[in-house]
Structures are given as structure tokens and as C-alpha cells.
Design a protein around this motif. Structure first.
Motif, PDB file in Angstrom:
ATOM      1  N   PHE A  51      20.973  30.314 -16.419  1.00  0.00           N
ATOM      2  CA  PHE A  51      21.872  29.559 -17.283  1.00  0.00           C
ATOM      3  C   PHE A  51      22.239  28.203 -16.687  1.00  0.00           C
ATOM      4  O   PHE A  51      22.569  27.274 -17.431  1.00  0.00           O
ATOM      5  CB  PHE A  51      23.134  30.375 -17.580  1.00  0.00           C
ATOM      6  CG  PHE A  51      22.913  31.446 -18.599  1.00  0.00           C
ATOM      7  CD1 PHE A  51      22.864  31.131 -19.950  1.00  0.00           C
ATOM      8  CD2 PHE A  51      22.718  32.762 -18.216  1.00  0.00           C
ATOM      9  CE1 PHE A  51      22.640  32.109 -20.907  1.00  0.00           C
ATOM     10  CE2 PHE A  51      22.489  33.749 -19.160  1.00  0.00           C
ATOM     11  CZ  PHE A  51      22.447  33.431 -20.509  1.00  0.00           C
ATOM     12  N   ALA A  52      22.145  28.089 -15.373  1.00  0.00           N
ATOM     13  CA  ALA A  52      22.362  26.786 -14.739  1.00  0.00           C
ATOM     14  C   ALA A  52      21.267  25.801 -15.148  1.00  0.00           C
ATOM     15  O   ALA A  52      21.483  24.580 -15.161  1.00  0.00           O
ATOM     16  CB  ALA A  52      22.398  26.932 -13.223  1.00  0.00           C
ATOM     17  N   ILE A  53      20.092  26.341 -15.482  1.00  0.00           N
ATOM     18  CA  ILE A  53      18.993  25.501 -15.971  1.00  0.00           C
ATOM     19  C   ILE A  53      19.048  25.360 -17.485  1.00  0.00           C
ATOM     20  O   ILE A  53      18.842  24.284 -18.038  1.00  0.00           O
ATOM     21  CB  ILE A  53      17.634  26.098 -15.534  1.00  0.00           C
ATOM     22  CG1 ILE A  53      17.524  26.108 -14.010  1.00  0.00           C
ATOM     23  CG2 ILE A  53      16.479  25.308 -16.154  1.00  0.00           C
ATOM     24  CD1 ILE A  53      16.288  26.834 -13.494  1.00  0.00           C
ATOM     25  N   LEU A  54      19.334  26.469 -18.167  1.00  0.00           N
ATOM     26  CA  LEU A  54      19.301  26.487 -19.626  1.00  0.00           C
ATOM     27  C   LEU A  54      20.298  25.513 -20.251  1.00  0.00           C
ATOM     28  O   LEU A  54      19.952  24.798 -21.210  1.00  0.00           O
ATOM     29  CB  LEU A  54      19.583  27.909 -20.136  1.00  0.00           C
ATOM     30  CG  LEU A  54      19.632  28.070 -21.664  1.00  0.00           C
ATOM     31  CD1 LEU A  54      18.280  27.751 -22.270  1.00  0.00           C
ATOM     32  CD2 LEU A  54      20.087  29.480 -22.036  1.00  0.00           C
ATOM     33  N   VAL A  55      21.522  25.472 -19.746  1.00  0.00           N
ATOM     34  CA  VAL A  55      22.560  24.627 -20.362  1.00  0.00           C
ATOM     35  C   VAL A  55      22.210  23.143 -20.281  1.00  0.00           C
ATOM     36  O   VAL A  55      22.203  22.453 -21.312  1.00  0.00           O
ATOM     37  CB  VAL A  55      23.938  24.925 -19.732  1.00  0.00           C
ATOM     38  CG1 VAL A  55      24.970  23.914 -20.225  1.00  0.00           C
ATOM     39  CG2 VAL A  55      24.385  26.341 -20.088  1.00  0.00           C
ATOM     40  N   PRO A  56      21.898  22.600 -19.088  1.00  0.00           N
ATOM     41  CA  PRO A  56      21.518  21.178 -19.052  1.00  0.00           C
ATOM     42  C   PRO A  56      20.255  20.875 -19.863  1.00  0.00           C
ATOM     43  O   PRO A  56      20.171  19.822 -20.500  1.00  0.00           O
ATOM     44  CB  PRO A  56      21.290  20.898 -17.556  1.00  0.00           C
ATOM     45  CG  PRO A  56      22.032  21.968 -16.845  1.00  0.00           C
ATOM     46  CD  PRO A  56      21.950  23.170 -17.730  1.00  0.00           C
ATOM     47  N   VAL A  57      19.277  21.800 -19.834  1.00  0.00           N
ATOM     48  CA  VAL A  57      18.041  21.583 -20.595  1.00  0.00           C
ATOM     49  C   VAL A  57      18.350  21.552 -22.096  1.00  0.00           C
ATOM     50  O   VAL A  57      17.780  20.744 -22.842  1.00  0.00           O
ATOM     51  CB  VAL A  57      17.002  22.679 -20.265  1.00  0.00           C
ATOM     52  CG1 VAL A  57      15.850  22.636 -21.261  1.00  0.00           C
ATOM     53  CG2 VAL A  57      16.480  22.504 -18.852  1.00  0.00           C
ATOM     54  N   THR A  58      19.244  22.413 -22.537  1.00  0.00           N
ATOM     55  CA  THR A  58      19.628  22.423 -23.952  1.00  0.00           C
ATOM     56  C   THR A  58      20.241  21.089 -24.357  1.00  0.00           C
ATOM     57  O   THR A  58      19.892  20.512 -25.398  1.00  0.00           O
ATOM     58  CB  THR A  58      20.637  23.548 -24.226  1.00  0.00           C
ATOM     59  OG1 THR A  58      20.038  24.808 -23.898  1.00  0.00           O
ATOM     60  CG2 THR A  58      21.050  23.553 -25.696  1.00  0.00           C
ATOM     61  N   PHE A  59      21.155  20.580 -23.525  1.00  0.00           N
ATOM     62  CA  PHE A  59      21.771  19.281 -23.819  1.00  0.00           C
ATOM     63  C   PHE A  59      20.740  18.161 -23.772  1.00  0.00           C
ATOM     64  O   PHE A  59      20.796  17.215 -24.558  1.00  0.00           O
ATOM     65  CB  PHE A  59      22.902  19.003 -22.824  1.00  0.00           C
ATOM     66  CG  PHE A  59      24.115  19.861 -23.051  1.00  0.00           C
ATOM     67  CD1 PHE A  59      24.401  20.372 -24.305  1.00  0.00           C
ATOM     68  CD2 PHE A  59      24.966  20.168 -22.006  1.00  0.00           C
ATOM     69  CE1 PHE A  59      25.518  21.170 -24.519  1.00  0.00           C
ATOM     70  CE2 PHE A  59      26.090  20.964 -22.206  1.00  0.00           C
ATOM     71  CZ  PHE A  59      26.362  21.466 -23.465  1.00  0.00           C
ATOM     72  N   LEU A  60      19.778  18.269 -22.850  1.00  0.00           N
ATOM     73  CA  LEU A  60      18.721  17.253 -22.760  1.00  0.00           C
ATOM     74  C   LEU A  60      17.862  17.268 -24.019  1.00  0.00           C
ATOM     75  O   LEU A  60      17.493  16.204 -24.544  1.00  0.00           O
ATOM     76  CB  LEU A  60      17.858  17.509 -21.525  1.00  0.00           C
ATOM     77  CG  LEU A  60      16.672  16.553 -21.320  1.00  0.00           C
ATOM     78  CD1 LEU A  60      17.169  15.120 -21.162  1.00  0.00           C
ATOM     79  CD2 LEU A  60      15.839  16.980 -20.116  1.00  0.00           C
ATOM     80  N   ILE A  61      17.549  18.446 -24.521  1.00  0.00           N
ATOM     81  CA  ILE A  61      16.770  18.560 -25.760  1.00  0.00           C
ATOM     82  C   ILE A  61      17.527  17.923 -26.924  1.00  0.00           C
ATOM     83  O   ILE A  61      16.937  17.243 -27.779  1.00  0.00           O
ATOM     84  CB  ILE A  61      16.447  20.039 -26.060  1.00  0.00           C
ATOM     85  CG1 ILE A  61      15.462  20.588 -25.020  1.00  0.00           C
ATOM     86  CG2 ILE A  61      15.877  20.199 -27.472  1.00  0.00           C
ATOM     87  CD1 ILE A  61      15.218  22.080 -25.128  1.00  0.00           C
ATOM     88  N   ILE A  62      18.841  18.128 -26.956  1.00  0.00           N
ATOM     89  CA  ILE A  62      19.658  17.521 -28.017  1.00  0.00           C
ATOM     90  C   ILE A  62      19.596  16.009 -27.942  1.00  0.00           C
ATOM     91  O   ILE A  62      19.468  15.319 -28.962  1.00  0.00           O
ATOM     92  CB  ILE A  62      21.113  18.023 -27.917  1.00  0.00           C
ATOM     93  CG1 ILE A  62      21.185  19.513 -28.262  1.00  0.00           C
ATOM     94  CG2 ILE A  62      22.017  17.219 -28.850  1.00  0.00           C
ATOM     95  CD1 ILE A  62      22.553  20.122 -28.057  1.00  0.00           C
ATOM     96  N   VAL A  63      19.676  15.462 -26.716  1.00  0.00           N
ATOM     97  CA  VAL A  63      19.594  14.013 -26.542  1.00  0.00           C
ATOM     98  C   VAL A  63      18.238  13.502 -27.015  1.00  0.00           C
ATOM     99  O   VAL A  63      18.145  12.490 -27.728  1.00  0.00           O
ATOM    100  CB  VAL A  63      19.827  13.635 -25.063  1.00  0.00           C
ATOM    101  CG1 VAL A  63      19.512  12.152 -24.836  1.00  0.00           C
ATOM    102  CG2 VAL A  63      21.256  13.931 -24.657  1.00  0.00           C
ATOM    103  N   ILE A  64      17.161  14.188 -26.621  1.00  0.00           N
ATOM    104  CA  ILE A  64      15.814  13.784 -27.048  1.00  0.00           C
ATOM    105  C   ILE A  64      15.695  13.849 -28.564  1.00  0.00           C
ATOM    106  O   ILE A  64      15.115  12.958 -29.208  1.00  0.00           O
ATOM    107  CB  ILE A  64      14.751  14.682 -26.381  1.00  0.00           C
ATOM    108  CG1 ILE A  64      14.738  14.461 -24.866  1.00  0.00           C
ATOM    109  CG2 ILE A  64      13.368  14.397 -26.966  1.00  0.00           C
ATOM    110  CD1 ILE A  64      13.837  15.424 -24.108  1.00  0.00           C
TER     111      ILE A  64
END
Length: 476
Positions: free
Chosen positions: A249-262
Motif C-alpha cells: 500500500f505504500a506503493i499503491l497509494v502514490p502510484v494511484t495518485f500518479l495515475i490520476i495526475v497522468i
């Protein structure tokens, strides 16, 4: 139109609230009293005046609830991540760059400005608040410093130019009867000047308060506002925080926000994806965070996940209203000055609804002398006054029309005056100096009092606006 007794009471009430702020006192009680007086004088009914107090807060709560909701959801997600130990692991990669409070301050400035310029500050605040503020606090930057960096870079420098989306310059230029391009270009230059001056001054004021990095800073900040029983419970559960899913989840949360930005970037520059702007982006982040909250709680314990999600959301709402609740009656008073909202507060028809703020500004424009510098600063002040309603954009048609009317008579290009007025309106009302604007979200994520954030930002922003106005009148 002629100014009525209610107009003058609204003006007196505004002055009382500003003076109370300058004396560093709480303005909730003065706001409630003057709201009652304005309602009583306008309607001529004592009971209607009492109803105005309630209606003002009710309308303000409705207008601001989206901000309270995003704070509550993101806070709930943070509690969920803390329960499995992901909060500590999530910020570890950022520690390599944000090694101390000084670097952290400038990293937050850059990231917030970049996101806000393309998508407005509304979606930028929860992203930066969730990912970078914890790292910045751990590195030694005071929470108030992180909040100032976000507000000045996002709600100030990025939103005041609105150079990419161009809603602000379009509103201003249309009212002035001129092309959008020169207004947008000059507003961009003035926003950089204002922002650079304000940020440098704020950094100098904060520099002596930046301390050495330590995990203790983050622990104290995370526990800010919790009662002793909660702290004791957390201490007892500290040993059980680590989970085999912590890293996931330490990876999933930032990656999710990064996908939203993209996704938002693609939506901005591609016709294949619907455009996302302002509140729509914040809603996307809020919805994704709610899903992450549920999934995180389920992975921690499927059996107790339903109760855990509810408990985390309750904590989020308690924090949001505990920290930002006092803003509601203050906003209720200033919303009376808006023609769009006063009808609901005063229980009148839309055609009879007063626009106290607009009427006062229009009545005062005739007293601006025919001097370039006085006209420039007059438009700046009028823009700042219109920003008192907390939106930053509602006064742009007014400053645009005034700039178009004054430009030729004072010998200043209408585009320059429009850009100056836009700076005053958006910097003040868009979320750097008005506590009942989106600034409450910044303060909420940083866990600092919103009125303290206003006071700390006041001098840097005012100096920046004065400097940019002078330079704008000289170079354009």
C-alpha cells in the motif's frame, strides 16, 4: 444605486472583522453579531435577523462542504495507512530528496505550482498534502511552513495567472472589452513577480524556525489534535502496526495518485478523454481515496473492515470540523455580500437580493483620481475587496469593467489594469489571505489553524502585490 443602512452596516462589519484579525483575536463572535445586524437592518425584522445567523452558516456550510469532505476522506485514508504502517514506508523515497526543511520548502513550491498551473489548486492540495507534507514535517519544516508554501504557490502564484486554463483572464478581459491574450500574458508576469517576492519573504521569515530532521517531528504532527486517550491507544497498538501489506500500500497509494495526475494531463491535452478541471479533479481524487480507504481496511482485517472504515471516516470528519468549523459563521457573513448567495441567506427573491459588496465597490470607484499609479492601486484594492467573499473569481467581471472604463482616462492600458485587478482579487480571495476560501483545505492537511496561516501569509502577499503593481505600471 443608493447605498442603504444595510450597506453601511455590512461595510462596518467588514472593518470590525479585519481589525479583530489584526489584533489576533477570534472573529467568530463579531461575525455572528454583524450578520444579525445586517439581516435585521435589511429586512426590518428582529426575528428575520436571528434567522439570518442560521441561514448564513447553513449556506456557508453548503458552499464549503466539498472542502470539508476532501479533508475528511484524506484524513481517514491516512489513519487507515497508519494502521498497517504504510504511512512511514510511503514517505521513505521522498526523504532522499527532501533531506532538510529548506529543500522541502522549495520542493513543495515547485510541485504545487506545476500541478496547480494545469489543474487548479483544488486537486493539487490533497495530492501534496497526502504525499509531501509528512515528508516535509519529518525533514524539519514546520507544518505552517508547508501550508504557506502550498498556498502561495498554488492558490496564489498559479491560480492568479490561470495561464493554462485561462478562465480568470477570460472573465477579466471579456468584462473589459479587450482581447484575452494581453491580459493573460501580463497576469502571468505579474503573478510570477508577486509569487517570487511573497515566497522569498515567507522563506526568510520561516528560515529560523526550520529545525533538524527527526521522526519525532512527524509523530508529534500526526498526533496533533488527538486527545490523550487516543494517543494512549495508538501507543498500545504501535507494535502491531506493521503488516505484510505495508509495502504494497505504500506503493499503491502514490502510484494511484500518479495515475490520476497522468489522466488529468491526458485529459487536458487530448480530446479522447473528457476534460477535468477544478472541483472535478478533486472529486476524482476524493473518490479514489475512498476506495483506497476501503481496500486498505479490508486487507488489514476483513472481519472488522466495515467498522474500521466507519471509524476512520468519523475521525476524519471530527478533525475536519474541529479544525475548520469556526470558518463557517465567518463565511456566512461575507456570503451576504454576494448577490448569488444573499437571496438564500436573507430569504428574498433573486431579483430583490442585495449585492452589498458589489454595490459598495461600484459606489467607491468614482473617487479614484485620474492618476496612473493611483488608478493602478485603486484597481488592486478593489480587486482585493471583491476577494473578501472567498472565491477570488467573482470580482473579476467588476475589475475588468472598471479597467476598461478607466484605462483611457488615466493613460494606462486596460489590459495592464485588468491584470492588476486580477492579481488583487485572486491572491486575496483565491486562497492566501481569506480564511473562508479554499485555504481551509491547506490548513486542514497541514494541521495548522487557518487564521494563523492567514496572519503568516499577510505581509509577504501584500508586499508582493505592491511590488508587482509598481513594476506592472512601469513596464507595460
Amino acid at each position: 444605486m443608493d447605498l442603504t443602512a444595510a450597506h453601511w452596516m455590512y461595510l462596518i462589519g467588514t472593518c470590525i472583522i479585519i481589525i479583530t484579525m489584526l489584533f489576533r483575536q477570534n472573529v467568530v463572535v463579531p461575525s455572528i453579531i454583524v450578520t444579525f445586524l445586517v439581516g435585521w437592518i435589511f429586512t426590518g425584522s428582529f426575528t428575520a435577523g436571528l434567522q439570518t445567523i442560521f441561514n448564513g452558516s447553513l449556506v456557508a456550510a453548503g458552499e464549503l462542504f466539498n472542502i470539508f469532505l476532501i479533508i475528511a476522506i484524506m484524513t481517514a485514508l491516512l489513519h487507515s495507512l497508519k494502521s498497517i504502517g504504510s504511512d512511514q514506508q510511503m514517505i521513505t523515497p521522498f526523504q532522499k530528496v527532501m533531506k532538510n526543511g529548506h529543500i522541502s520548502f522549495w520542493v513543495i513550491i515547485f510541485v504545487t505550482y506545476a500541478i496547480s498551473l494545469f489543474f487548479w489548486p483544488t486537486p493539487a492540495v490533497p495530492l501534496v498534502g497526502a504525499l509531501l507534507i509528512p515528508v516535509a514535517v519529518r525533514s524539519g519544516l514546520p507544518p505552517i511552513g508547508a501550508a504557506i508554501a502550498i498556498s502561495l504557490a498554488g492558490q496564489g502564484m498559479a491560480l492568479s495567472s490561470d495561464y493554462v486554463i485561462q478562465i480568470a483572464p477570460t472573465l477579466t478581459a471579456t468584462a473589459a472589452g479587450i482581447d484575452v491574450a494581453p491580459v493573460a500574458d501580463r497576469a502571468f508576469v505579474l503573478s510570477i513577480i508577486t509569487g517570487a517576492a511573497a515566497i522569498v519573504i515567507a522563506y526568510i521569515m520561516l528560515k529560523k524556525h526550520i529545525i533538524k530532521p527527526s521522526i519525532k517531528h512527524l509523530t508529534a504532527w500526526e498526533n496533533n489534535g488527538q486527545i490523550n486517550d487516543e494517543l494512549q491507544e495508538e501507543a498500545e497498538n504501535e507494535q502491531g502496526r506493521k503488516s505484510k501489506y505495508s509495502l504494497f500500500f505504500a506503493i499503491l497509494v502514490p502510484v494511484t495518485f500518479l495515475i490520476i495526475v497522468i489522466y488529468m494531463v491526458l485529459a487536458k491535452f487530448s480530446d479522447a478523454i473528457p476534460s477535468i478541471e477544478g472541483g472535478t479533479g478533486a472529486a476524482l481524487i476524493g473518490g479514489a481515496s475512498a476506495v483506497l480507504l476501503i481496500v486498505t481496511s479490508a486487507f488489514r482485517s476483513v472481519r472488522s473492515s466495515l467498522n474500521n472504515v466507519s471509524d476512520h471516516l468519523v475521525k476524519g470528519f471530527v478533525f475536519a470540523f474541529k479544525a475548520m468549523g469556526p470558518v463557517i459563521p465567518i463565511a456566512g457573513f461575507f456570503f451576504i455580500g454576494s448577490g448569488d448567495l444573499s437571496a438564500k441567506i436573507l430569504n428574498t427573491g433573486a431579483e430583490e437580493a442585495p449585492s452589498f459588496l458589489f454595490d459598495l465597490v461600484v459606489a467607491g470607484q468614482q473617487y479614484i483620481p485620474e492618476s496612473a499609479f493611483i488608478a493602478g492601486f485603486g484597481i488592486l484594492i478593489i480587486g482585493a475587496i471583491t476577494g473578501l467573499d472567498g472565491s477570488g473569481f467573482s470580482g473579476l467581471p467588476l475589475v475588468g469593467s472598471l479597467s476598461g472604463a478607466l484605462g483611457d482616462s488615466v493613460g494606462v492600458d486596460a489590459a495592464t489594469l485588468s491584470a492588476i485587478g486580477q492579481m488583487g482579487s485572486v491572491w486575496v480571495g483565491g486562497g492566501t489571505l481569506i480564511a473562508w476560501s479554499s485555504l481551509v483545505a491547506v490548513a486542514g492537511f497541514a494541521k495548522v489553524p487557518v487564521m494563523e496561516l492567514v496572519r503568516k501569509s499577510f505581509l509577504p502577499v501584500i508586499i508582493g502585490l505592491i511590488l508587482s503593481t509598481i513594476i506592472g505600471l512601469l513596464i507595460f
